[in-house]
Design an enzyme around this catalytic site. Sequence first.
Site, PDB file in Angstrom:
ATOM      1  N   ASP A  33      30.240  62.819  43.104  1.00  0.00           N
ATOM      2  CA  ASP A  33      31.124  62.208  42.116  1.00  0.00           C
ATOM      3  C   ASP A  33      30.418  61.125  41.306  1.00  0.00           C
ATOM      4  O   ASP A  33      29.469  60.506  41.778  1.00  0.00           O
ATOM      5  CB  ASP A  33      32.320  61.535  42.818  1.00  0.00           C
ATOM      6  CG  ASP A  33      33.286  62.543  43.425  1.00  0.00           C
ATOM      7  OD1 ASP A  33      33.005  63.746  43.384  1.00  0.00           O
ATOM      8  OD2 ASP A  33      34.330  62.095  43.936  1.00  0.00           O
ATOM      9  N   HIS A 172      28.074  60.612  46.252  1.00  0.00           N
ATOM     10  CA  HIS A 172      28.117  60.093  44.885  1.00  0.00           C
ATOM     11  C   HIS A 172      26.727  60.124  44.245  1.00  0.00           C
ATOM     12  O   HIS A 172      25.772  59.674  44.874  1.00  0.00           O
ATOM     13  CB  HIS A 172      28.650  58.662  44.867  1.00  0.00           C
ATOM     14  CG  HIS A 172      30.102  58.584  45.224  1.00  0.00           C
ATOM     15  ND1 HIS A 172      30.539  58.645  46.525  1.00  0.00           N
ATOM     16  CD2 HIS A 172      31.207  58.488  44.438  1.00  0.00           C
ATOM     17  CE1 HIS A 172      31.863  58.582  46.526  1.00  0.00           C
ATOM     18  NE2 HIS A 172      32.303  58.487  45.287  1.00  0.00           N
TER      19      HIS A 172
HETATM   20 ZN   LIG Z   1      34.685  58.529  41.492  1.00  0.00          ZN
END
Ligand SMILES: [Zn+2]
Length: 203
Positions: A33, A172
Amino acid sequence: MLIEQPPLWLRKIYPNAIWRKSEEEKVVFLTFDDGPCKETTLRILEILDKFEAKATFFCVGENVQRTPMLFDEIKKRGHQVGNHTLRHVKGFNFSTKKYISQVERADKLIESPLFRPPHGQIKIEQYRELSKKYTIVMWDVITRDYNQKLSPEKIFGIVKKYTRNGSIIVFHDSKKAQKNVLSTLPKALQFLKNEGFQFATLN
Ligand SMILES: [Zn+2]
């Protein structure tokens, strides 16, 4: 959300969202992400290539505008992309109309049927509206790699403890997660591979 594996009651609030795929198959779904990000995305792509693993990247529209070549590189290497809003906004702070406009503007850049709400924050009304057009993807395991107070060993421990058949795992590709994601990912991939898992995209 601070829990590594969301409980059933939480999953039932958004019943049509995907939290986990088939329990029958030894397949896991890696997701990244908040990118693309010049400090991490390319290095993550190289690690994934080494393990011949495919993943899904939930991109922030503004980051796609900032680094279009990285966005193209993700797709070129056979990974899937998903929508993570234009500016990484929290659904709870926005009216449904404004929130959807954030998603639609990101869609013009990302063009994906998949949507993941930043911070897992989405009002029921926003969820219902967006479900008409997008598949909402939540997660089964969140590594918390963005938390700089946690060590890479701790992040690896979360992957080892919670991953199971069909897990959708969140990492991430962001600057905040740089140290944790880059040092944990090769270990996590090796561990999961040794356990017999395959890596797939969400479609
Ligand atoms: Zn996010």
